[in-house]
Design a protein around this motif. Structure first.
Motif, PDB file in Angstrom:
ATOM      1  N   PRO A 201       0.839  -1.200   0.000  1.00 26.30           N
ATOM      2  CA  PRO A 201       0.000   0.000   0.000  1.00 26.30           C
ATOM      3  C   PRO A 201       0.876   1.253   0.000  1.00 26.30           C
ATOM      4  CG  PRO A 201      -0.867  -1.608   1.542  1.00 26.30           C
ATOM      5  CD  PRO A 201       0.458  -2.141   1.082  1.00 26.30           C
ATOM      6  N   GLY A 202       0.613   2.151  -0.920  1.00 26.91           N
ATOM      7  CA  GLY A 202       1.433   3.348  -1.046  1.00 26.91           C
ATOM      8  C   GLY A 202       2.613   3.177  -1.976  1.00 26.91           C
ATOM      9  N   LEU A 203       2.830   1.958  -2.460  1.00 26.16           N
ATOM     10  CA  LEU A 203       3.928   1.686  -3.399  1.00 26.16           C
ATOM     11  C   LEU A 203       3.369   0.957  -4.622  1.00 26.16           C
ATOM     12  CD1 LEU A 203       6.725   0.494  -0.928  1.00 26.16           C
ATOM     13  CD2 LEU A 203       6.698   2.628  -2.235  1.00 26.16           C
ATOM     14  N   PRO A 204       2.551   1.654  -5.420  1.00 24.51           N
ATOM     15  CA  PRO A 204       1.911   1.014  -6.574  1.00 24.51           C
ATOM     16  C   PRO A 204       2.828   0.941  -7.787  1.00 24.51           C
ATOM     17  CG  PRO A 204       1.271   3.301  -6.477  1.00 24.51           C
ATOM     18  CD  PRO A 204       2.127   3.055  -5.250  1.00 24.51           C
ATOM     19  N   ALA A 205       2.512   0.047  -8.694  1.00 27.43           N
ATOM     20  CA  ALA A 205       3.211   0.004  -9.975  1.00 27.43           C
ATOM     21  C   ALA A 205       3.086   1.363 -10.651  1.00 27.43           C
ATOM     22  CB  ALA A 205       2.609  -1.085 -10.856  1.00 27.43           C
ATOM     23  N   GLY A 206       4.172   1.814 -11.242  1.00 23.08           N
ATOM     24  CA  GLY A 206       4.177   3.104 -11.919  1.00 23.08           C
ATOM     25  C   GLY A 206       4.714   4.240 -11.079  1.00 23.08           C
ATOM     26  N   GLN A 207       4.838   4.034  -9.759  1.00 20.06           N
ATOM     27  CA  GLN A 207       5.369   5.109  -8.920  1.00 20.06           C
ATOM     28  C   GLN A 207       6.829   5.370  -9.274  1.00 20.06           C
ATOM     29  OE1 GLN A 207       4.379   4.986  -4.812  1.00 20.06           O
ATOM     30  NE2 GLN A 207       6.024   6.349  -4.178  1.00 20.06           N
ATOM     31  N   ILE A 208       7.184   6.644  -9.353  1.00 14.67           N
ATOM     32  CA  ILE A 208       8.543   7.045  -9.712  1.00 14.67           C
ATOM     33  C   ILE A 208       9.316   7.426  -8.455  1.00 14.67           C
ATOM     34  CG2 ILE A 208       9.937   8.719 -10.987  1.00 14.67           C
ATOM     35  CD1 ILE A 208       7.609   8.876 -13.006  1.00 14.67           C
ATOM     36  N   LEU A 209      10.513   6.898  -8.334  1.00 14.95           N
ATOM     37  CA  LEU A 209      11.358   7.075  -7.158  1.00 14.95           C
ATOM     38  C   LEU A 209      12.693   7.674  -7.587  1.00 14.95           C
ATOM     39  CD1 LEU A 209      10.720   3.404  -6.047  1.00 14.95           C
ATOM     40  CD2 LEU A 209       9.439   5.385  -5.284  1.00 14.95           C
ATOM     41  N   THR A 210      13.171   8.638  -6.837  1.00 12.31           N
ATOM     42  CA  THR A 210      14.428   9.306  -7.168  1.00 12.31           C
ATOM     43  C   THR A 210      15.511   8.919  -6.167  1.00 12.31           C
ATOM     44  OG1 THR A 210      13.244  11.180  -8.127  1.00 12.31           O
ATOM     45  CG2 THR A 210      15.557  11.525  -7.549  1.00 12.31           C
ATOM     46  N   ILE A 211      16.642   8.478  -6.683  1.00  6.93           N
ATOM     47  CA  ILE A 211      17.761   8.029  -5.865  1.00  6.93           C
ATOM     48  C   ILE A 211      18.923   9.001  -6.039  1.00  6.93           C
ATOM     49  CG2 ILE A 211      19.232   6.066  -5.277  1.00  6.93           C
ATOM     50  CD1 ILE A 211      16.207   5.449  -5.249  1.00  6.93           C
ATOM     51  N   LYS A 212      19.496   9.443  -4.939  1.00  3.29           N
ATOM     52  CA  LYS A 212      20.660  10.324  -5.005  1.00  3.29           C
ATOM     53  C   LYS A 212      21.896   9.520  -5.403  1.00  3.29           C
ATOM     54  CE  LYS A 212      23.377  13.624  -2.295  1.00  3.29           C
ATOM     55  NZ  LYS A 212      23.528  14.289  -0.979  1.00  3.29           N
ATOM     56  N   VAL A 213      22.697  10.082  -6.301  1.00  4.27           N
ATOM     57  CA  VAL A 213      23.894   9.411  -6.809  1.00  4.27           C
ATOM     58  C   VAL A 213      25.107  10.311  -6.613  1.00  4.27           C
ATOM     59  CG1 VAL A 213      25.049   8.504  -8.876  1.00  4.27           C
ATOM     60  CG2 VAL A 213      22.579   8.142  -8.551  1.00  4.27           C
ATOM     61  N   SER A 214      26.212   9.740  -6.148  1.00  5.95           N
ATOM     62  CA  SER A 214      27.460  10.502  -6.059  1.00  5.95           C
ATOM     63  C   SER A 214      28.629   9.570  -6.355  1.00  5.95           C
ATOM     64  CB  SER A 214      27.617  11.151  -4.680  1.00  5.95           C
ATOM     65  OG  SER A 214      27.507  10.196  -3.647  1.00  5.95           O
ATOM     66  N   TRP A 215      29.463   9.981  -7.293  1.00  5.09           N
ATOM     67  CA  TRP A 215      30.654   9.219  -7.666  1.00  5.09           C
ATOM     68  C   TRP A 215      31.883   9.852  -7.032  1.00  5.09           C
ATOM     69  CZ3 TRP A 215      31.650   4.784 -10.409  1.00  5.09           C
ATOM     70  CH2 TRP A 215      30.566   4.196 -11.074  1.00  5.09           C
ATOM     71  N   ARG A 216      32.779   9.005  -6.529  1.00  2.65           N
ATOM     72  CA  ARG A 216      34.095   9.433  -6.049  1.00  2.65           C
ATOM     73  C   ARG A 216      35.116   8.491  -6.663  1.00  2.65           C
ATOM     74  NH1 ARG A 216      30.534  10.242  -1.994  1.00  2.65           N
ATOM     75  NH2 ARG A 216      30.549  12.274  -0.943  1.00  2.65           N
ATOM     76  N   GLY A 217      35.808   8.984  -7.676  1.00  3.62           N
ATOM     77  CA  GLY A 217      36.718   8.112  -8.397  1.00  3.62           C
ATOM     78  C   GLY A 217      35.943   6.998  -9.081  1.00  3.62           C
ATOM     79  N   LYS A 218      36.323   5.747  -8.790  1.00  3.94           N
ATOM     80  CA  LYS A 218      35.654   4.598  -9.395  1.00  3.94           C
ATOM     81  C   LYS A 218      34.648   3.950  -8.448  1.00  3.94           C
ATOM     82  CE  LYS A 218      39.322   3.496 -12.688  1.00  3.94           C
ATOM     83  NZ  LYS A 218      40.201   2.427 -13.247  1.00  3.94           N
ATOM     84  N   GLN A 219      34.146   4.732  -7.519  1.00  3.10           N
ATOM     85  CA  GLN A 219      33.182   4.219  -6.548  1.00  3.10           C
ATOM     86  C   GLN A 219      31.934   5.089  -6.537  1.00  3.10           C
ATOM     87  OE1 GLN A 219      34.378   2.701  -2.439  1.00  3.10           O
ATOM     88  NE2 GLN A 219      33.450   4.647  -1.890  1.00  3.10           N
TER      89      GLN A 219
END
Length: 237
Positions: A201-219
């Motif tokens: 409930p509250g997590l239906p198909a089609g919901q869009i989620l944003t994830i924070k991304v940060s690269w440091r070198g090769k990680q």
């Protein structure tokens, strides 16, 4: 770290976030310097399934719990290090929620007092055979059709791991990589995922989620916040 024994195998502690209700720490650990006596020294009890595990697995577990305890202390908590739940999830002291991640000698811990669930993941750039394996296991057919670079594949994999950790407390069961897929190739600061099925409930198909991304070198590090707790809303950390 003030403990000299710990300092010999857990080093380079870096505080990336510190507020009155949130702490994010990273560090490096050296499996070759791991000593099982460190478990008792830090009050960490290995789960039964780790009793016969190789030193690498035990060192990963201990590094995560020691760093988690450090984060808890910075938040003013004197509780014990997090235990391990039935499905492998970290279980923090009352009033705290958090996430732990390991990757090739790196460990990260994200802990909060806020009423939300956190997902943190660290991955090293996947190339060659490992990158190909991730493409087959972690990406959907639509994602593979995007012809993603190695960095984008690594980011997608990490973002889905962070998403899983953040949503698990609400979903309450395991779900696969195909439960979410990229809307478009990730960039240097975020990845956007769309749920492909109803998870809770509250997590239906089609919901869009944003994830924070940060690269440091090769990680790469990815962060997902789901909350308020039980509501299943997710956004950039």
């Amino acid at each position: 770290m003030t403990d000299t024994a710990t300092a010999s195998w857990l080093t380079g502690e870096t505080c990336l976030v510190r507020t009155t209700d949130e702490v994010l720490l990273t560090a490096k650990y050296d499996v070759a310097r791991y000593d099982p006596f460190d478990l008792d020294r830090h009050g960490v009890v290995l789960p039964p399934e780790f009793g016969q595990a190789v030193a690498k697995r035990q060192a990963e577990f201990l590094a995560g719990r020691v760093l988690a305890k450090r984060a808890m202390t910075l938040l003013g908590s004197s509780g014990a290090p997090p235990t391990r739940g039935a499905l492998g999830e970290p279980v923090f002291a009352k009033g705290l929620r958090g996430s732990i991640t390991h990757s090739q000698g790196s460990v990260g811990v994200w802990v909060t007092r806020r009423p939300c669930d956190l997902g943190l993941d660290i991955e090293h750039l996947a190339t060659g055979a490992r990158g190909d394996a991730i493409r087959q296991v972690a990406l959907t057919e639509a994602e593979r059709a995007m012809q993603l670079s190695d960095a984008a594949v690594t980011t997608a994999f990490s973002a889905k791991e962070a998403l899983y950790k953040a949503l698990f407390p609400t979903v309450g069961r395991r779900f696969g990589f195909d439960a979410a897929e990229l809307l478009q190739p990730p960039d240097a600061s975020r990845a956007r995922l769309r749920l492909t099925r109803n998870l809770a409930p509250g997590l239906p198909a089609g919901q869009i989620l944003t994830i924070k991304v940060s690269w440091r070198g090769k990680q790469v590090m990815t962060q997902c916040t789901a909350g308020p707790f039980g509501q299943g809303r997710c956004g950039a950390a």
